[in-house]
Design an enzyme around this catalytic site. Structure first.
Site, mmCIF file in Angstrom:
data_model
loop_
_atom_site.group_PDB
_atom_site.id
_atom_site.type_symbol
_atom_site.label_atom_id
_atom_site.label_comp_id
_atom_site.label_asym_id
_atom_site.label_seq_id
_atom_site.Cartn_x
_atom_site.Cartn_y
_atom_site.Cartn_z
ATOM 1 N N PRO A 9 -9.592 -4.515 -2.544
ATOM 2 C CA PRO A 9 -8.167 -4.405 -2.254
ATOM 3 C C PRO A 9 -7.778 -3.146 -1.495
ATOM 4 C CG PRO A 9 -8.572 -3.976 -4.579
ATOM 5 C CD PRO A 9 -9.864 -4.474 -3.989
ATOM 6 N N ASN A 10 -6.822 -3.341 -0.620
ATOM 7 C CA ASN A 10 -6.189 -2.299 0.191
ATOM 8 C C ASN A 10 -7.065 -1.743 1.306
ATOM 9 O OD1 ASN A 10 -3.650 -2.296 -1.229
ATOM 10 N ND2 ASN A 10 -4.775 -1.372 -2.922
ATOM 11 N N ARG A 17 -3.526 3.875 5.557
ATOM 12 C CA ARG A 17 -3.425 4.327 4.166
ATOM 13 C C ARG A 17 -4.149 5.664 3.975
ATOM 14 N NH1 ARG A 17 -6.972 2.182 -0.715
ATOM 15 N NH2 ARG A 17 -5.931 3.285 -2.403
ATOM 16 N N TYR A 22 -9.208 8.629 3.358
ATOM 17 C CA TYR A 22 -10.051 7.525 3.816
ATOM 18 C C TYR A 22 -10.423 7.585 5.292
ATOM 19 C CZ TYR A 22 -8.668 5.630 -0.676
ATOM 20 O OH TYR A 22 -8.441 5.459 -2.018
ATOM 21 N N ASN A 74 -17.858 -2.528 -1.554
ATOM 22 C CA ASN A 74 -16.853 -1.502 -1.785
ATOM 23 C C ASN A 74 -15.735 -2.237 -2.504
ATOM 24 O OD1 ASN A 74 -14.794 0.358 -1.806
ATOM 25 N ND2 ASN A 74 -15.076 0.997 0.319
ATOM 26 N N ALA A 77 -10.385 -0.342 -5.818
ATOM 27 C CA ALA A 77 -9.812 -0.140 -7.153
ATOM 28 C C ALA A 77 -10.453 -1.044 -8.206
ATOM 29 C CB ALA A 77 -8.300 -0.355 -7.119
ATOM 30 N N GLU A 98 -23.428 -0.152 -4.044
ATOM 31 C CA GLU A 98 -22.018 0.202 -4.204
ATOM 32 C C GLU A 98 -21.680 1.319 -3.222
ATOM 33 O OE1 GLU A 98 -19.099 2.076 -7.655
ATOM 34 O OE2 GLU A 98 -21.169 1.585 -8.158
ATOM 35 N N HIS A 100 -18.439 3.719 -1.438
ATOM 36 C CA HIS A 100 -17.055 4.203 -1.421
ATOM 37 C C HIS A 100 -16.902 5.166 -0.261
ATOM 38 C CE1 HIS A 100 -16.221 2.388 -5.273
ATOM 39 N NE2 HIS A 100 -17.401 2.845 -5.669
ATOM 40 N N ARG A 107 -11.936 12.999 -7.167
ATOM 41 C CA ARG A 107 -10.568 12.470 -7.219
ATOM 42 C C ARG A 107 -10.124 12.304 -8.670
ATOM 43 N NH1 ARG A 107 -10.010 7.628 -3.371
ATOM 44 N NH2 ARG A 107 -7.816 8.097 -3.730
#
Length: 142
Positions: A9-10, A17, A22, A74, A77, A98, A100, A107
């Protein structure tokens, strides 16, 4: 060799964003770099994104059904919340990488927990688009 790259998502909002976290690349820019990497490595690649948990589960199942050799994910969230995605990844019994874009450990504390990391073959965070490319190279070298 076939690799499925799945984004959560996103990530469709990349470039807009929070560019300070990012970066300024769009998801289409990342896809283009991954496609270029796939050509250099001589492999096939599918690239997808969804804002919906169930659709991501379906994409994971589809990677298995299409006899893909590995998944780069990825989950965004959903990394920190989705047992459904974890269970789907476990069910397909494929190497899982995985990825990111940001360093999740630098964070908010809730981002430090990943359901996926426990079953992942490899975890790459904080390298931006290079994380995807490194995961692809790692899959080919295994």
């Amino acid at each position: 060799m076939k690799i499925s790259i799945i984004n959560g998502p996103n990530l469709n909002m990349l470039g807009v964003r929070e560019p300070e976290i990012y970066g300024t690349l769009s998801l289409a820019d990342i896809e283009a770099q991954c496609l270029d990497q796939a050509k250099k490595l001589g492999i096939e690649m599918s690239f997808s994104q969804s804002n919906h948990e169930g659709e991501i589960v379906e994409l994971i199942h589809a990677a298995h059904e299409a006899s893909h050799d590995a998944i780069v994910i990825n989950a965004a969230a959903f990394t920190h919340t989705s047992v459904a995605i974890l269970d789907a990844l476990k069910a397909v019994n494929l190497p899982i990488y995985e990825v990111h874009l940001s360093n999740v450990h630098a964070r908010e504390s809730f981002r430090h927990q990943s359901y996926i990391s426990a079953i992942a073959t490899g975890v790459i965070c904080g390298l931006g688009v290079e994380g995807y490319l490194a995961a692809m190279r790692a899959i080919v070298l295994k």
